[in-house]
Write an enzyme that holds these catalytic residues in place. Sequence first.
Site, short mmCIF file in Angstrom:
data_model
loop_
_atom_site.label_atom_id
_atom_site.label_comp_id
_atom_site.label_asym_id
_atom_site.label_seq_id
_atom_site.Cartn_x
_atom_site.Cartn_y
_atom_site.Cartn_z
CG HIS A 194 -42.35 -19.34 48.03
ND1 HIS A 194 -41.28 -18.56 48.37
CD2 HIS A 194 -43.18 -19.35 49.10
CE1 HIS A 194 -41.44 -18.10 49.60
NE2 HIS A 194 -42.59 -18.56 50.06
CB VAL A 196 -37.97 -16.39 47.38
CG1 VAL A 196 -38.39 -15.69 48.65
CG2 VAL A 196 -38.07 -17.91 47.54
CE LYS A 197 -38.46 -21.95 45.04
NZ LYS A 197 -38.85 -21.62 46.40
CG ASN A 198 -35.28 -17.86 38.87
OD1 ASN A 198 -34.90 -17.71 40.02
ND2 ASN A 198 -34.46 -18.22 37.90
#
Length: 424
Positions: A194, A196-198
Site C-alpha cells: 500500500h 504508506v508501506k516501506n
Amino acid sequence: MNIPFSPPFIDQSVVDQVLDTLNNKWITTGPKVKALEQEIKSITGTKEVVCVNSWTSGAILMLKWFGVKAGDEVIIPAYTYSATALAVLHCGAMPVMVDILDDFNIDPDKVKAAITTKTKAIIAVDIAGWPCDYTALKELITDPKVQRKFRYESEKQSLLKRILLISDAAHSIGSLFNDKPAAQECDVTIFSFHAVKNITTAEGGAICLNLPYPFDSEAEYSYLKMYTLNGQNKDALSKSRGGGWRYDILFQGLKINMPDICAAIGLAQIRKYNHELLPQRKKIALQYCDGFQHEDWFIAPPLVSIQRESCYHLFPMRVKGLTEEQRDQVIDDLASLGIASNVHFIPMPMLTLFKNLGYKIEDYPMAYQNYANEISLPIYPQLTETEVEFIINSVISCVNIQLNNRIKTIEETFIVHKQMAVAS
C-alpha cells in the site's frame, strides 16, 4: 513546518520504471510483475512469491486455497488493522480474537488457549515491522496434542495435517528473525505494498510461500497465479501472442492480479531497499530513541533484540501516564505545529462492525492499554535531521503540557475532596 505522516518514496528511478512500462505499452500483469516477484524472492529467501493487488486479497486467496470455509475458525490478534479479520469473514469463517503482549504482537499463550477442533489457521501480525514470536507459535502448531485436534477437510489441509501459520507481514518486509528474513518463518507470509508501506506499488501485495514437503512450491505458484486471474489458464500476455487467444477457466478463481504499471513502482524501490531505504529508516528510529531517552514517560517500541530486528515501518512510541483523551490532544497539538502523527491501531473490538458481532474490548486489556497511549511518529527516508529534531522537541513539549495538566487536575481534585471531607 509541514511534515506529512508517510509519503511514498518517489525518486527518478521510480519515474523511469513507470515510464519504461508506459513506453513498452504493456501495463497489466506481465514482465514487471515477474521481475518484482523475483526481487522479493531474492531479499526474503522464500520458495515462491505471487504478487497480488492488495494484502487483503492475498489473505483471502490463501485462506480459500487452504479450504477455510463457514464453520471454521482462524485465530488472530485483537490489535491489528481490520483487514486481518475481514479476510477471514470473507471466507465465511469466524475470526477468533486473542489479546496481545506488551510488544504489540499476538500472545502465544492466548493462542494456545483459543485452539479448538475448528481452528484451521493462525494469522500472526508483525505490528510496526516487529516480528512475532515465531519460535513459540511454530512449537505450538507442531505440538502433538495440538495436531491431534486438527480436523482436515480439504486437499491442502490433508497435506499439511496441522494448523496453517500465516504471517500478516503487511508492515514487515525486511524484518529479521534469527539473522534471517522473518518472511521465512511461516508457511505463508503476506506483504502489503500500500502507499504508506516501506515498499509501495500504490496498491498491492505479495504472497511468499514456505510450504513444507510434500507441497510442490512451483506447482502451487502456477496454481495461485491462475487463481488471481479468475482461474484462467493463460494470462493476458500469453493470450496476446500470435495464435494464443484460446483459453480455459479451470476453477472458480478471483480477479486480484497486480498490474505491471504498479509493479514498476515497487521494482525501483526494492532494488535500493536493503542498502539505502531501510538503513535510513533505522537511522531515524535510533534518532527518536536517543532524543526521548531522558524522558521518564517515554516507552520505546521494540526494535532490536538478540533474536529479532524490526524493519522500522512505524515508530509506535507510548507515553507512560497519558490517558487516551490526552493522547488525542497531543496528536492535535502536533498537527497544529505541522506534524502529522497517527495511532496504530484502534483495536478491532472498539470498531462498530466487530462490536456488533459481539467482540468486547474489555476482553482484551493489553490491546486497549497499548492503544490508549500510543502515538506513531513519521518515519521515512525523505525526513531530514532538522525535521526529526523538530518532531522530537515538539513531542516533548506537547506531551509535557498534557502530563502537567493531568497532575494539576489530580491535585485540584484532591483539594476539593479534602475540603468536602472537612465540611462534612
